[in-house]
Design an enzyme around this catalytic site. Structure first.
Site, PDB file in Angstrom:
ATOM      1  N   SER A  47      73.997 -38.431 -31.868  1.00  0.00           N
ATOM      2  CA  SER A  47      74.608 -38.508 -33.190  1.00  0.00           C
ATOM      3  C   SER A  47      74.183 -39.758 -33.952  1.00  0.00           C
ATOM      4  O   SER A  47      74.384 -39.838 -35.163  1.00  0.00           O
ATOM      5  CB  SER A  47      76.136 -38.460 -33.076  1.00  0.00           C
ATOM      6  OG  SER A  47      76.626 -39.579 -32.365  1.00  0.00           O
ATOM      7  N   HIS A  48      73.609 -40.748 -33.239  1.00  0.00           N
ATOM      8  CA  HIS A  48      73.196 -41.990 -33.883  1.00  0.00           C
ATOM      9  C   HIS A  48      71.697 -42.257 -33.733  1.00  0.00           C
ATOM     10  O   HIS A  48      71.217 -43.335 -34.067  1.00  0.00           O
ATOM     11  CB  HIS A  48      73.984 -43.174 -33.319  1.00  0.00           C
ATOM     12  CG  HIS A  48      75.426 -43.151 -33.703  1.00  0.00           C
ATOM     13  ND1 HIS A  48      76.335 -42.322 -33.100  1.00  0.00           N
ATOM     14  CD2 HIS A  48      76.114 -43.837 -34.649  1.00  0.00           C
ATOM     15  CE1 HIS A  48      77.527 -42.504 -33.647  1.00  0.00           C
ATOM     16  NE2 HIS A  48      77.419 -43.415 -34.584  1.00  0.00           N
ATOM     17  N   THR A 160      85.825 -43.931 -40.609  1.00  0.00           N
ATOM     18  CA  THR A 160      85.790 -43.783 -39.148  1.00  0.00           C
ATOM     19  C   THR A 160      85.946 -45.144 -38.484  1.00  0.00           C
ATOM     20  O   THR A 160      86.321 -45.232 -37.318  1.00  0.00           O
ATOM     21  CB  THR A 160      84.482 -43.123 -38.696  1.00  0.00           C
ATOM     22  OG1 THR A 160      83.374 -43.847 -39.245  1.00  0.00           O
ATOM     23  CG2 THR A 160      84.412 -41.676 -39.159  1.00  0.00           C
ATOM     24  N   ARG A 186      81.971 -39.142 -37.184  1.00  0.00           N
ATOM     25  CA  ARG A 186      81.689 -38.047 -38.115  1.00  0.00           C
ATOM     26  C   ARG A 186      80.380 -37.345 -37.765  1.00  0.00           C
ATOM     27  O   ARG A 186      80.245 -36.128 -37.920  1.00  0.00           O
ATOM     28  CB  ARG A 186      81.637 -38.568 -39.554  1.00  0.00           C
ATOM     29  CG  ARG A 186      81.646 -37.434 -40.589  1.00  0.00           C
ATOM     30  CD  ARG A 186      81.942 -37.958 -41.972  1.00  0.00           C
ATOM     31  NE  ARG A 186      81.971 -36.904 -42.981  1.00  0.00           N
ATOM     32  CZ  ARG A 186      83.023 -36.148 -43.258  1.00  0.00           C
ATOM     33  NH1 ARG A 186      84.157 -36.324 -42.602  1.00  0.00           N
ATOM     34  NH2 ARG A 186      82.971 -35.218 -44.203  1.00  0.00           N
ATOM     35  N   GLU A 188      79.350 -36.657 -34.885  1.00  0.00           N
ATOM     36  CA  GLU A 188      79.611 -35.665 -33.843  1.00  0.00           C
ATOM     37  C   GLU A 188      80.067 -34.342 -34.460  1.00  0.00           C
ATOM     38  O   GLU A 188      79.681 -33.261 -34.017  1.00  0.00           O
ATOM     39  CB  GLU A 188      80.670 -36.184 -32.874  1.00  0.00           C
ATOM     40  CG  GLU A 188      80.223 -37.321 -31.974  1.00  0.00           C
ATOM     41  CD  GLU A 188      79.219 -36.875 -30.922  1.00  0.00           C
ATOM     42  OE1 GLU A 188      79.060 -35.652 -30.716  1.00  0.00           O
ATOM     43  OE2 GLU A 188      78.582 -37.753 -30.320  1.00  0.00           O
ATOM     44  N   ARG A 309      77.123 -44.834 -18.943  1.00  0.00           N
ATOM     45  CA  ARG A 309      76.296 -43.637 -19.090  1.00  0.00           C
ATOM     46  C   ARG A 309      75.116 -43.895 -20.022  1.00  0.00           C
ATOM     47  O   ARG A 309      74.016 -43.380 -19.812  1.00  0.00           O
ATOM     48  CB  ARG A 309      77.144 -42.473 -19.604  1.00  0.00           C
ATOM     49  CG  ARG A 309      78.087 -41.915 -18.550  1.00  0.00           C
ATOM     50  CD  ARG A 309      78.816 -40.680 -19.016  1.00  0.00           C
ATOM     51  NE  ARG A 309      79.697 -40.938 -20.143  1.00  0.00           N
ATOM     52  CZ  ARG A 309      80.622 -40.087 -20.574  1.00  0.00           C
ATOM     53  NH1 ARG A 309      80.775 -38.914 -19.977  1.00  0.00           N
ATOM     54  NH2 ARG A 309      81.390 -40.385 -21.594  1.00  0.00           N
TER      55      ARG A 309
END
Length: 336
Positions: A47-48, A160, A186, A188, A309
């Site tokens: 997403s980024h 956000t 957002r 996502e 992760r």
């Protein structure tokens, strides 16, 4: 099953940089932005990562960002650095102001940098990692557009409003977290929309304030904070510290500035840095070691640290020298 394509890390950087230049960004901005997107994609944060090239293209199309802005760094007061981004993307402004922030923090023990008049770009964790590489503890936050309803409400007031924190660790990746005070980023929700997937319950409400799992309906309604009133209070804190305190926009004001263009938010950013050596002196090694005991107490029982992760993904990407992205995303970027 979604079709994918695997490209090298260098190809990921070149794809972003060349596209940004084609879109009109100056070379300095294109390179700063491409470096960050490559690092996010390397860490498998879709997403980024390269996905953000598309939102950049939309923002540039609207004329909302100054393509060749030259950030201006000001030495303001003892422990304050102020950077005027001149309406450009935030990353270059951060890079220009970072050396002075590091110098002041090492000298004074604590310092802060206000970045003003910038257009939002991507994740905050690379920024606190930069400071951790200098041995500094840091905290940074930004508002955005007023997409997020306060707890108990149904109309957007907050952004956000992410918060990122970094703690250096000798010989190890730093302890880092970066999360939105909304229930999800957002980006996502936008990825779920592109994939035609429902979003989890609790992420958003529709225009009437009713819960929804439809991504498009969520984008047309309002997002929700995480943790109810606790997340709502943290989001308000971000608005105040990265808005009025540094003389910049609230999320409501950024939304009004956008005026329906669909550009990424325009706002300020506050970066607070602390020097452990100034606080601890000769006892620094002992007390940083006590922090390591806490980290071990977490991981020894099978729990994971924030960013674990992501660091594991980084190791895979570096070992393979590649990243994998949806074929459609690759095609959409190439089409630019």
């Amino acid at each position: 099953m979604t079709a994918t394509i695997t490209i090298t890390l260098d190809e990921a950087y070149n794809l972003a940089e060349k596209t940004f230049i084609k879109l009109g960004l100056s070379e300095d901005h294109a390179q700063a932005n491409a470096r960050l997107l490559q690092s996010c994609q390397r860490d498998e944060c879709d997403s980024h990562g390269l996905y953000r090239v598309l939102s950049c293209a939309q923002t540039i199309k609207t004329g909302a960002v100054v393509l060749d802005a030259e950030p201006e760094v000001e030495d303001r007061a003892g422990g304050i650095v102020a950077v005027d981004a001149k309406g450009g993307y935030s990353l270059l402004a951060l890079e220009k102001g970072l050396p002075m922030l590091v110098e002041k923090t090492r000298k004074l023990g604590i310092a802060a940098m206000a970045i003003n008049n910038c257009v939002h770009f991507s994740a905050l964790w690379p920024e606190v990692e930069m400071l951790a590489e200098h041995g500094l503890v840091s905290l940074t936050m930004v508002p955005s557009h007023s997409w997020v309803a306060p707890a108990g409400g149904k109309t957007g007031v907050f952004g956000t409003n992410p918060i990122a924190f970094g703690w250096p660790r000798a010989g190890k990746y730093p302890f880092v977290f970066d999360f939105a005070t909304s229930a999800a980023a957002r980006g996502e929700i936008e990825l779920h929309r592109r994939a035609g997937k429902p979003i989890p319950e609790g992420w958003a409400v529709d225009k009437d304030g009713a819960p929804t799992t439809d991504a498009q309906t969520a984008l047309e309604g309002a997002m929700l904070t995480f943790g109810g009133y606790k997340g709502s209070a943290l989001s308000a804190m971000v608005e105040l510290l990265a808005g009025p305190l540094i003389g910049d926009m609230l999320s409501l004001e950024s939304q009004a500035w956008d005026n329906g263009r669909g550009a990424t938010p325009k706002h300020g950013e506050i970066v607070i840095a602390l020097n452990p050596e100034s606080f601890l002196g000769a006892a620094m090694a002992d007390h940083m070691g006590r922090a390591e005991k806490m980290f071990s107490a977490i991981t020894d029982q099978g729990a994971r640290l924030p960013s674990q992760r992501r660091y594991e993904a980084r190791e895979r990407s570096l070992a393979n020298g590649t990243v994998t992205i949806p074929q459609k995303l690759y095609d959409d970027i190439r089409a630019l």
